[in-house]
Design a protein around this motif. Structure first.
Motif, PDB file in Angstrom:
ATOM      1  N   GLY A  33       0.785  -1.234   0.000  1.00 18.83           N
ATOM      2  CA  GLY A  33       0.000   0.000   0.000  1.00 18.83           C
ATOM      3  C   GLY A  33       0.814   1.280   0.000  1.00 18.83           C
ATOM      4  N   TRP A  34       1.992   1.268  -0.604  1.00 17.73           N
ATOM      5  CA  TRP A  34       2.826   2.461  -0.664  1.00 17.73           C
ATOM      6  C   TRP A  34       2.510   3.252  -1.931  1.00 17.73           C
ATOM      7  CZ3 TRP A  34       8.058   3.371   1.728  1.00 17.73           C
ATOM      8  CH2 TRP A  34       8.176   2.721   2.950  1.00 17.73           C
ATOM      9  N   LYS A  35       2.543   4.578  -1.822  1.00 13.09           N
ATOM     10  CA  LYS A  35       2.380   5.467  -2.976  1.00 13.09           C
ATOM     11  C   LYS A  35       3.756   5.704  -3.594  1.00 13.09           C
ATOM     12  CE  LYS A  35      -1.955   6.688  -2.037  1.00 13.09           C
ATOM     13  NZ  LYS A  35      -3.032   6.093  -2.728  1.00 13.09           N
ATOM     14  N   TYR A  36       3.790   5.770  -4.907  1.00 14.00           N
ATOM     15  CA  TYR A  36       5.037   6.022  -5.620  1.00 14.00           C
ATOM     16  C   TYR A  36       4.699   6.532  -7.012  1.00 14.00           C
ATOM     17  CZ  TYR A  36       3.885   1.625  -7.904  1.00 14.00           C
ATOM     18  OH  TYR A  36       3.236   0.648  -8.602  1.00 14.00           O
ATOM     19  N   VAL A  37       5.689   7.047  -7.689  1.00 13.27           N
ATOM     20  CA  VAL A  37       5.548   7.414  -9.090  1.00 13.27           C
ATOM     21  C   VAL A  37       6.613   6.657  -9.863  1.00 13.27           C
ATOM     22  CG1 VAL A  37       4.556   9.694  -8.657  1.00 13.27           C
ATOM     23  CG2 VAL A  37       7.019   9.444  -8.843  1.00 13.27           C
ATOM     24  N   LEU A  38       6.380   6.489 -11.153  1.00 13.64           N
ATOM     25  CA  LEU A  38       7.339   5.794 -11.997  1.00 13.64           C
ATOM     26  C   LEU A  38       8.052   6.791 -12.897  1.00 13.64           C
ATOM     27  CD1 LEU A  38       5.286   2.679 -13.139  1.00 13.64           C
ATOM     28  CD2 LEU A  38       7.128   2.749 -11.458  1.00 13.64           C
TER      29      LEU A  38
END
Length: 78
Positions: A33-38
């Motif tokens: 459930g971690w937020k990240y961007v690619l």
């Protein structure tokens, strides 16, 4: 004194996720459930403050994530 980036370094993200390969890191981030961007190269990027809060067990929100407030103190100059 080392100045840290606002985002986790690749080795820090590998340590947290236990994966060296970006696809494995993305899978771990999704499962937990971690937020990240690619990036364009499909490398996950995680914010440092966000990661610290997640690792401390604090649910990040707009209210508890704030920039450090500072002001210029010239009172001791002169």
């Amino acid at each position: 004194m080392d100045i840290q980036s606002d985002t986790l370094a690749e080795d820090e993200l590998a340590t947290i996720t236990g994966c060296l390969i970006h696809s494995g890191q993305i899978g771990w981030l999704n499962r937990n459930g971690w937020k990240y961007v690619l990036t364009r190269a499909r490398r996950p990027v995680v914010g440092r403050v966000y990661a610290r809060m997640k690792l401390a067990g604090v649910k990040p929100s707009a209210e508890n994530v704030a920039a450090e407030v500072w002001s210029l103190d010239l009172s001791k100059i002169g």
